[in-house]
Design a protein around this motif. Structure first.
Motif, PDB file in Angstrom:
ATOM      1  N   GLY A  33      29.262  64.369  67.535  1.00 12.67           N
ATOM      2  CA  GLY A  33      28.049  64.155  67.061  1.00 12.67           C
ATOM      3  C   GLY A  33      27.875  63.245  65.937  1.00 12.67           C
ATOM      4  N   ARG A  34      29.052  62.538  65.511  1.00 12.29           N
ATOM      5  CA  ARG A  34      29.119  61.525  64.495  1.00 12.29           C
ATOM      6  C   ARG A  34      30.034  60.476  64.926  1.00 12.29           C
ATOM      7  N   LYS A  35      29.802  59.387  64.168  1.00 11.77           N
ATOM      8  CA  LYS A  35      30.531  58.203  64.560  1.00 11.77           C
ATOM      9  C   LYS A  35      30.492  57.554  63.236  1.00 11.77           C
ATOM     10  N   ALA A  36      31.658  56.528  63.060  1.00 12.35           N
ATOM     11  CA  ALA A  36      31.990  55.455  62.051  1.00 12.35           C
ATOM     12  C   ALA A  36      31.389  54.279  62.487  1.00 12.35           C
ATOM     13  N   VAL A  37      30.559  53.534  61.535  1.00 15.11           N
ATOM     14  CA  VAL A  37      30.063  52.347  61.800  1.00 15.11           C
ATOM     15  C   VAL A  37      30.353  51.403  60.468  1.00 15.11           C
ATOM     16  N   ASP A  38      30.634  50.138  60.772  1.00 14.79           N
ATOM     17  CA  ASP A  38      30.951  49.232  59.586  1.00 14.79           C
ATOM     18  C   ASP A  38      29.909  49.226  58.827  1.00 14.79           C
ATOM     19  N   ARG A  39      30.206  48.718  57.394  1.00 18.82           N
ATOM     20  CA  ARG A  39      29.059  48.415  56.590  1.00 18.82           C
ATOM     21  C   ARG A  39      28.941  46.996  56.290  1.00 18.82           C
ATOM     22  N   ALA A  40      27.869  46.422  56.323  1.00 16.73           N
ATOM     23  CA  ALA A  40      27.828  44.925  56.177  1.00 16.73           C
ATOM     24  C   ALA A  40      28.053  44.809  54.760  1.00 16.73           C
ATOM     25  N   ASP A  41      27.761  45.404  53.687  1.00 15.03           N
ATOM     26  CA  ASP A  41      27.862  45.072  52.285  1.00 15.03           C
ATOM     27  C   ASP A  41      29.163  45.305  51.664  1.00 15.03           C
ATOM     28  N   ALA A  42      30.033  45.811  52.835  1.00 12.89           N
ATOM     29  CA  ALA A  42      31.511  45.731  52.247  1.00 12.89           C
ATOM     30  C   ALA A  42      32.324  44.385  52.113  1.00 12.89           C
ATOM     31  N   GLY A  43      32.913  44.251  51.000  1.00 17.35           N
ATOM     32  CA  GLY A  43      33.509  42.915  50.796  1.00 17.35           C
ATOM     33  C   GLY A  43      35.033  42.782  50.710  1.00 17.35           C
ATOM     34  N   ALA A  44      35.378  41.880  49.541  1.00 19.81           N
ATOM     35  CA  ALA A  44      36.615  41.927  49.214  1.00 19.81           C
ATOM     36  C   ALA A  44      37.329  43.195  48.770  1.00 19.81           C
ATOM     37  N   PRO A  45      36.575  43.830  47.706  1.00 22.58           N
ATOM     38  CA  PRO A  45      37.278  45.185  47.242  1.00 22.58           C
ATOM     39  C   PRO A  45      37.635  46.239  48.244  1.00 22.58           C
ATOM     40  N   SER A  46      36.931  45.993  49.384  1.00 19.70           N
ATOM     41  CA  SER A  46      37.105  47.077  50.517  1.00 19.70           C
ATOM     42  C   SER A  46      38.269  46.367  51.081  1.00 19.70           C
ATOM     43  N   LEU A  47      38.401  45.293  51.326  1.00 18.11           N
ATOM     44  CA  LEU A  47      39.759  44.720  52.051  1.00 18.11           C
ATOM     45  C   LEU A  47      40.821  45.087  51.284  1.00 18.11           C
ATOM     46  N   ILE A  48      40.842  44.897  49.868  1.00 13.31           N
ATOM     47  CA  ILE A  48      41.955  45.129  48.967  1.00 13.31           C
ATOM     48  C   ILE A  48      42.558  46.475  49.079  1.00 13.31           C
ATOM     49  N   GLY A  49      41.278  47.498  49.091  1.00 16.01           N
ATOM     50  CA  GLY A  49      41.509  48.902  49.045  1.00 16.01           C
ATOM     51  C   GLY A  49      41.947  49.352  50.384  1.00 16.01           C
ATOM     52  N   ASN A  50      41.618  48.660  51.408  1.00 17.75           N
ATOM     53  CA  ASN A  50      41.899  48.981  52.649  1.00 17.75           C
ATOM     54  C   ASN A  50      43.489  48.638  53.231  1.00 17.75           C
ATOM     55  N   VAL A  51      44.226  47.667  52.211  1.00 16.58           N
ATOM     56  CA  VAL A  51      45.618  47.182  52.228  1.00 16.58           C
ATOM     57  C   VAL A  51      46.478  48.321  51.463  1.00 16.58           C
ATOM     58  N   VAL A  52      45.791  48.533  50.449  1.00 12.73           N
ATOM     59  CA  VAL A  52      46.342  49.625  49.537  1.00 12.73           C
ATOM     60  C   VAL A  52      46.559  51.044  50.461  1.00 12.73           C
ATOM     61  N   TRP A  53      45.286  51.148  50.939  1.00  9.12           N
ATOM     62  CA  TRP A  53      45.281  52.427  51.624  1.00  9.12           C
ATOM     63  C   TRP A  53      46.354  52.549  52.801  1.00  9.12           C
TER      64      TRP A  53
END
Length: 151
Positions: free
Chosen positions: A53-73
């Motif tokens: 009943g829920r799903k994950a969608v990409d956010r368009a306002d995600a930028g370089a901090p999200s990318l760096i955080g995803n690598v650390v994650w």
């Protein structure tokens, strides 16, 4: 049907995966730098608890901090949470009744690998890509043309 699937999911996979995300979130929140990652772990843990009943969608306002955080994650928590989804998905696919639940586990692998820059939205509510990305909601009617000059 979603409630039945969620209840079966809760017993067979959801509770265990939610606990894994909560442990990851607590460990990540110990440091100040890891707090955004810990909050993402809590958010996805709740999604892993009751996913239908829920799903994950990409956010368009995600930028370089999200990318760096995803690598650390990915280095700190993503790889072992992904292995948890892969293992429970394979186990659930061994039974006929568990195949939809196993496939749901496999669909959660991308968000367990890179959770930042994604948003969890209900599938019941109508939404468009523009509203998820922060734009104005799409109107059902075409826009009206302005009145002719001289009116």
């Amino acid at each position: 049907m979603k409630v039945v699937l969620n209840l079966i999911w809760l017993v067979l996979s959801g509770l265990w995966m939610c606990l894994a995300y909560l442990v990851a979130g607590v460990i990540l929140c110990i440091t100040i730098i890891g707090i955004p990652l810990g909050l993402a772990a809590f958010r996805i843990g709740l999604f892993a608890l009751w996913p239908f009943g829920r799903k994950a969608v990409d956010r368009a306002d995600a930028g370089a901090p999200s990318l760096i955080g995803n690598v650390v994650w990915l280095i700190l928590a993503g790889w072992w949470l992904t292995l948890g989804h892969l293992f429970t998905g394979l186990l659930l696919c061994l039974t006929i009744i568990g195949i939809p639940l196993g496939l749901a586990n496999f669909k959660m692998i991308p968000i367990s690998l890179m959770p930042l820059g994604r948003e969890i939205v209900p599938t019941d509510e109508p939404f468009s890509a523009a509203t998820v990305r922060g734009g104005a909601p799409a109107s059902p009617q075409p826009p009206q043309s302005p009145p002719p000059a001289g009116w």
